[in-house]
Design a protein around this motif. Structure first.
Motif, PDB file in Angstrom:
ATOM      1  N   THR A  51       0.828  -1.212   0.000  1.00 19.85           N
ATOM      2  CA  THR A  51       0.000   0.000   0.000  1.00 19.85           C
ATOM      3  C   THR A  51       0.861   1.260   0.000  1.00 19.85           C
ATOM      4  OG1 THR A  51      -1.740  -1.170   1.202  1.00 19.85           O
ATOM      5  CG2 THR A  51      -1.851   1.220   1.186  1.00 19.85           C
ATOM      6  N   LEU A  52       1.922   1.236   0.804  1.00 24.96           N
ATOM      7  CA  LEU A  52       2.825   2.387   0.864  1.00 24.96           C
ATOM      8  C   LEU A  52       3.409   2.698  -0.513  1.00 24.96           C
ATOM      9  CD1 LEU A  52       4.898   1.896   4.163  1.00 24.96           C
ATOM     10  CD2 LEU A  52       3.317   3.755   3.638  1.00 24.96           C
ATOM     11  N   TYR A  53       3.914   1.666  -1.174  1.00 25.20           N
ATOM     12  CA  TYR A  53       4.538   1.888  -2.483  1.00 25.20           C
ATOM     13  C   TYR A  53       3.498   2.250  -3.542  1.00 25.20           C
ATOM     14  CZ  TYR A  53       7.396   1.263  -6.626  1.00 25.20           C
ATOM     15  OH  TYR A  53       8.047   1.479  -7.816  1.00 25.20           O
ATOM     16  N   LYS A  54       2.329   1.623  -3.468  1.00 24.21           N
ATOM     17  CA  LYS A  54       1.265   1.897  -4.436  1.00 24.21           C
ATOM     18  C   LYS A  54       0.832   3.364  -4.359  1.00 24.21           C
ATOM     19  CE  LYS A  54      -1.862   0.528  -7.465  1.00 24.21           C
ATOM     20  NZ  LYS A  54      -1.481   0.100  -8.827  1.00 24.21           N
ATOM     21  N   LYS A  55       0.677   3.884  -3.157  1.00 22.18           N
ATOM     22  CA  LYS A  55       0.286   5.289  -2.990  1.00 22.18           C
ATOM     23  C   LYS A  55       1.343   6.227  -3.553  1.00 22.18           C
ATOM     24  CE  LYS A  55      -2.712   4.786   1.072  1.00 22.18           C
ATOM     25  NZ  LYS A  55      -2.862   5.083   2.523  1.00 22.18           N
ATOM     26  N   PHE A  56       2.596   5.900  -3.292  1.00 20.57           N
ATOM     27  CA  PHE A  56       3.691   6.735  -3.805  1.00 20.57           C
ATOM     28  C   PHE A  56       3.740   6.669  -5.324  1.00 20.57           C
ATOM     29  CE2 PHE A  56       8.049   7.903  -4.798  1.00 20.57           C
ATOM     30  CZ  PHE A  56       8.284   8.952  -3.922  1.00 20.57           C
ATOM     31  N   ASP A  57       3.494   5.477  -5.876  1.00 16.21           N
ATOM     32  CA  ASP A  57       3.481   5.292  -7.332  1.00 16.21           C
ATOM     33  C   ASP A  57       2.366   6.119  -7.966  1.00 16.21           C
ATOM     34  OD1 ASP A  57       4.084   4.175  -9.862  1.00 16.21           O
ATOM     35  OD2 ASP A  57       2.552   2.648  -9.590  1.00 16.21           O
ATOM     36  N   GLU A  58       1.179   6.090  -7.366  1.00 13.93           N
ATOM     37  CA  GLU A  58       0.046   6.848  -7.900  1.00 13.93           C
ATOM     38  C   GLU A  58       0.311   8.359  -7.821  1.00 13.93           C
ATOM     39  OE1 GLU A  58      -3.133   5.406  -5.534  1.00 13.93           O
ATOM     40  OE2 GLU A  58      -3.433   3.575  -6.740  1.00 13.93           O
ATOM     41  N   ALA A  59       0.916   8.793  -6.711  1.00 11.54           N
ATOM     42  CA  ALA A  59       1.232  10.213  -6.557  1.00 11.54           C
ATOM     43  C   ALA A  59       2.264  10.650  -7.593  1.00 11.54           C
ATOM     44  CB  ALA A  59       1.749  10.483  -5.153  1.00 11.54           C
ATOM     45  N   SER A  60       3.250   9.784  -7.863  1.00 13.65           N
ATOM     46  CA  SER A  60       4.272  10.111  -8.854  1.00 13.65           C
ATOM     47  C   SER A  60       3.681  10.179 -10.254  1.00 13.65           C
ATOM     48  CB  SER A  60       5.397   9.063  -8.812  1.00 13.65           C
ATOM     49  OG  SER A  60       6.010   9.034  -7.549  1.00 13.65           O
ATOM     50  N   THR A  61       2.732   9.309 -10.544  1.00 15.83           N
ATOM     51  CA  THR A  61       2.075   9.313 -11.851  1.00 15.83           C
ATOM     52  C   THR A  61       1.285  10.596 -12.056  1.00 15.83           C
ATOM     53  OG1 THR A  61       1.909   6.891 -11.798  1.00 15.83           O
ATOM     54  CG2 THR A  61       0.476   8.054 -13.350  1.00 15.83           C
ATOM     55  N   LEU A  62       0.581  11.034 -11.017  1.00 17.92           N
ATOM     56  CA  LEU A  62      -0.183  12.284 -11.101  1.00 17.92           C
ATOM     57  C   LEU A  62       0.744  13.485 -11.294  1.00 17.92           C
ATOM     58  CD1 LEU A  62      -2.854  11.726  -8.292  1.00 17.92           C
ATOM     59  CD2 LEU A  62      -3.247  11.759 -10.767  1.00 17.92           C
ATOM     60  N   ALA A  63       1.959  13.376 -10.778  1.00 16.59           N
ATOM     61  CA  ALA A  63       2.927  14.464 -10.912  1.00 16.59           C
ATOM     62  C   ALA A  63       3.741  14.346 -12.210  1.00 16.59           C
ATOM     63  CB  ALA A  63       3.857  14.480  -9.710  1.00 16.59           C
ATOM     64  N   ASN A  64       3.270  13.467 -13.117  1.00 21.87           N
ATOM     65  CA  ASN A  64       3.952  13.237 -14.404  1.00 21.87           C
ATOM     66  C   ASN A  64       5.390  12.750 -14.234  1.00 21.87           C
ATOM     67  OD1 ASN A  64       1.740  14.029 -16.050  1.00 21.87           O
ATOM     68  ND2 ASN A  64       2.226  16.186 -15.642  1.00 21.87           N
ATOM     69  N   ASN A  65       5.611  11.999 -13.174  1.00 23.38           N
ATOM     70  CA  ASN A  65       6.926  11.414 -12.942  1.00 23.38           C
ATOM     71  C   ASN A  65       6.753   9.960 -12.490  1.00 23.38           C
ATOM     72  OD1 ASN A  65       9.717  11.188 -12.627  1.00 23.38           O
ATOM     73  ND2 ASN A  65       9.643  11.890 -10.482  1.00 23.38           N
ATOM     74  N   PRO A  66       6.149   9.134 -13.370  1.00 25.03           N
ATOM     75  CA  PRO A  66       5.809   7.759 -12.971  1.00 25.03           C
ATOM     76  C   PRO A  66       7.045   6.918 -12.657  1.00 25.03           C
ATOM     77  CG  PRO A  66       5.601   8.028 -15.352  1.00 25.03           C
ATOM     78  CD  PRO A  66       5.831   9.402 -14.769  1.00 25.03           C
ATOM     79  N   LEU A  67       6.861   6.012 -11.691  1.00 28.42           N
ATOM     80  CA  LEU A  67       7.937   5.096 -11.330  1.00 28.42           C
ATOM     81  C   LEU A  67       8.020   3.972 -12.364  1.00 28.42           C
ATOM     82  CD1 LEU A  67       7.179   4.835  -7.503  1.00 28.42           C
ATOM     83  CD2 LEU A  67       8.909   6.256  -8.613  1.00 28.42           C
ATOM     84  N   PRO A  68       9.179   3.343 -12.527  1.00 22.14           N
ATOM     85  CA  PRO A  68       9.324   2.257 -13.506  1.00 22.14           C
ATOM     86  C   PRO A  68       8.351   1.112 -13.244  1.00 22.14           C
ATOM     87  CG  PRO A  68      11.461   2.955 -12.662  1.00 22.14           C
ATOM     88  CD  PRO A  68      10.439   3.622 -11.806  1.00 22.14           C
ATOM     89  N   LYS A  69       7.658   0.648 -14.295  1.00 28.91           N
ATOM     90  CA  LYS A  69       6.720  -0.458 -14.141  1.00 28.91           C
ATOM     91  C   LYS A  69       7.441  -1.737 -13.726  1.00 28.91           C
ATOM     92  CE  LYS A  69       3.233   1.232 -17.412  1.00 28.91           C
ATOM     93  NZ  LYS A  69       2.476   0.941 -18.653  1.00 28.91           N
TER      94      LYS A  69
END
Length: 486
Positions: free
Chosen positions: A160-178
Motif C-alpha cells: 500500500t505504501l509503495y502503491k500510494k507513492f506510485d500513484e502520486a508520482s504518476t499524477l505528478a507526471n513522474n511515474p515510477l518504472p513499471k
C-alpha cells in the motif's frame, strides 16, 4: 432479455466459461449421486478444489457454497454432520473472527517494526531465511494462522505504501518504472511463501503449533516437552531441510524465487519510515507502546495457551481499542473485513469435510494403511496422511487416523511405543506434505483468499508452483527420517 440478465447476475463479473462450468457441476452432481454416491463425493471434492484454484477469478464462497448446499440437499452429508464439523472446529473460526481483527489494530506497530527489519537486510537470501525462520519460531509457540495474519498485514502495508507513492508520482507526471512494481510483487510473493512454509516447520514441532497436534498429544498423554521429544527425530530434520531449501531457492533464483527488493521501492520505504519516525508525537508514541505491550502479552498468552486463541484475540481487540480511544462502531468494521469472508468460506469447506465423513471417502485408503505392518505401516501412514491432507482438512485427516490407531491400540494390536511412532507419522504426514496445495492447511488457504493475494498475483497455481520444491525436499526428508531415525 431475462436470460441475459440472469446470466450477468449469476456469479456477477466472473467469466462466462467459469459460470458455465459451475452450472455443469450443479447439474451433473444429482445424476452422479444417483449412480454412485462414492464417485459423486470424490467429484464434489474436485469441484470444490476447482473453485479454490480460480479464487482470483471468483471468490470461492458463492460457487463453493452452492456446491455445498446442493450436497446437503442431495444427502451427501446431513445438516447435523455439517454442524458437528463446524462445532469441532469452532476454535479455528473464533481465531479467524477475533485474532485476525486483533492483528488489524496492531498493524501500525507491526508496520514500523517490519519496515525496519526489511530495510536492515540488504541480502534477499538472508531476509528470506529470517522470514522463514521467524515464521517457524513463532508458529512453534503461537498459531500458524495468527502468524500468517501478521505477515499478510505487514506485506499489505508495504504494498500500500509503495502503491500510494506510485500513484502520486504518476499524477505528478513522474511515474515510477513499471518493472519495479512487477519485481516488488514477485519479492512479496517470495517472502509470503517463505513465511508460510516457516509456519509449517515450526507448527509441526510443538504441541500448540497446529490444532491436530493438540488432538494427538491428548490421545497419547503428551505434554509440551513430550511432544517435542517424540516428534523431533522427524520434525527437526524436516525443519533444517526447509530452511536449507529456502537458502537454495534464493541463492540460485530457482522456480519463481529470487526476486529482489528494487532500489526504487527501498528508497520509497526508507523515506516513508524516516517521515514516520519524524512525525511520531506523544499520542502516536503511546499507541506504539500500548501495541508493543499487548503484543508481548499476546505471545505469552498464546505460548501458554491461557485461553482459546479466539478469546485471546477478542481480548486484544478490547484492550487496544479501549486504551487507544477507538470507540465508534464504524472504526471496528475494517478490522473484520478480511477475516469474516474467509470464516464463511471455511464453514463451507467443513461442509465438504462432512461429505467425506458421511460417505466414508477415505475408508479404502485407511484400510490399506492400517493393514500394513512394521516400517511399511509408518511410511504408508505418513504418505496417506499427506496425500489426503492435500485435498481435505489436515485436522480432519489427523482425527480419522488417530481415532483408528487409538482403537487398535486399545484392542491390543500394538504396544504404546509403536503407538507413539505411528502418532508421530500422523503428525508429520498431516503437517508437511499438505503444503503442496493451498487447501492443505488453513494458513495457506487464508493467504490465498486474502486481499493481498490478487494484488501480488498469488494464485492457487502459483502457490502450488512455489510450494513444490519445499514439498518435494521436506517430504523426502520426512520419509527418510521416519524410516531411519524414528
Amino acid at each position: 432479455m431475462t436470460d441475459s440478465v440472469f446470466v450477468k447476475s449469476f456469479l456477477g463479473s466472473a467469466p462466462l466459461w467459469y459460470k458455465m462450468t459451475i452450472a455443469v457441476f450443479i447439474l451433473i452432481n444429482p445424476l452422479l449421486f444417483y449412480i454412485n454416491p462414492f464417485l459423486a463425493g470424490w467429484v464434489l471434492i474436485l469441484e470444490f478444489i476447482f473453485t479454490l484454484a480460480f479464487a482470483l477469478v471468483c471468490y470461492p464462497l458463492p460457487a463453493g457454497g452452492l456446491l455445498a448446499i446442493e450436497a446437503v440437499i442431495l444427502g451427501m452429508a446431513s445438516p447435523s454432520s455439517v454442524y458437528n464439523e463446524v462445532a469441532q472446529n469452532l476454535p479455528v473460526l473464533l481465531l479467524l473472527m477475533f485474532m485476525v481483527a486483533g492483528v488489524h489494530f496492531m498493524k501500525e506497530g507491526l508496520l514500523v517494526l517490519f519496515t525496519r527489519i526489511l530495510l536492515k537486510f540488504r541480502s534477499k537470501i538472508l531476509l528470506s531465511m529470517v522470514f522463514c525462520g521467524l515464521g517457524a519460531f513463532l508458529s512453534a509457540f503461537l498459531d500458524a494462522l495468527t502468524v500468517t495474519a501478521v505477515v499478510i498485514s505487514v506485506a499489505y502495508g508495504f504494498f500500500t505504501l509503495y502503491k500510494k507513492f506510485d500513484e502520486a508520482s504518476t499524477l505528478a507526471n513522474n511515474p515510477l518504472p513499471k518493472e519495479d512494481m512487477q519485481e516488488f510483487k514477485g519479492f512479496l510473493r517470495n517472502l509470503m511463501m517463505h513465511a508460510a512454509v516457516g509456519t509449517t516447520l515450526g507448527g509441526a514441532m510443538t504441541l500448540v503449533g497446529e490444532p491436530q497436534n493438540l488432538l494427538i498429544g491428548e490421545r497419547l498423554g503428551w505434554r509440551f516437552a513430550d511432544f517435542f521429544r517424540n516428534c523431533s527425530p522427524v520434525s527437526v530434520p524436516v525443519g533444517i531441510s526447509g530452511i536449507f531449501t529456502c537458502f537454495l531457492l534464493e541463492k540460485f533464483k530457482f522456480w519463481g524465487y529470487g526476486y529482489k527488493l528494487p532500489d526504487g521501492v527501498r528508497k520509497v520505504l526508507a523515506k516513508s519510515e524516516k517521515d514516520l519516525s519524524a512525525s511520531i508525537d506523544s499520542a502516536m508514541r503511546l499507541r506504539l507502546i500500548i501495541q508493543g505491550v499487548v503484543g508481548v502479552l499476546l505471545v505469552f498468552a498464546l505460548a501458554f495457551h491461557l485461553a482459546e486463541v479466539g478469546f485471546i484475540g477478542l481480548s486484544v481487540i478490547i484492550i487496544l481499542t479501549a486504551f487507544n480511544g477507538i470507540v465508534k462502531e464504524e472504526e471496528f468494521g475494517g478490522a473484520f473485513h478480511d477475516g469474516l469472508p474467509f470464516t464463511a468460506l471455511l464453514v463451507v469447506f467443513f461442509s465438504i469435510v462432512a461429505v467425506i465423513h458421511d460417505l466414508h471417502l477415505f475408508a479404502p485408503i485407511t484400510k490399506i494403511v492400517l493393514a500394513a505392518e512394521g516400517e511399511k505401516q509408518l511410511l504408508l501412514l505418513f504418505l496417506a496422511n499427506g496425500a489426503l491432507s492435500m485435498i481435505s482438512d489436515n485436522v480432519f485427516v489427523a482425527t480419522v487416523y488417530i481415532n483408528e490407531l487409538q482403537a487398535a491400540f486399545q484392542a491390543g494390536a500394538f504396544d504404546h511405543a509403536w503407538y507413539s511412532k505411528l502418532a508421530v507419522s500422523v503428525n508429520m504426514g498431516t503437517n508437511v506434505p499438505s503444503i503442496a496445495t493451498p487447501n492443505g492447511q488453513a494458513a495457506f488457504l487464508f493467504l490465498l483468499t486474502s486481499s493481498l493475494a490478487p494484488l501480488i498475483r498469488l494464485s492457487y497455481i502459483e502457490m502450488m508452483k512455489l510450494a513444490l520444491p519445499y514439498t518435494i525436499i521436506m517430504t523426502s526428508i520426512g520419509l527418510l527420517a521416519t524410516r531411519f531415525l524414528l
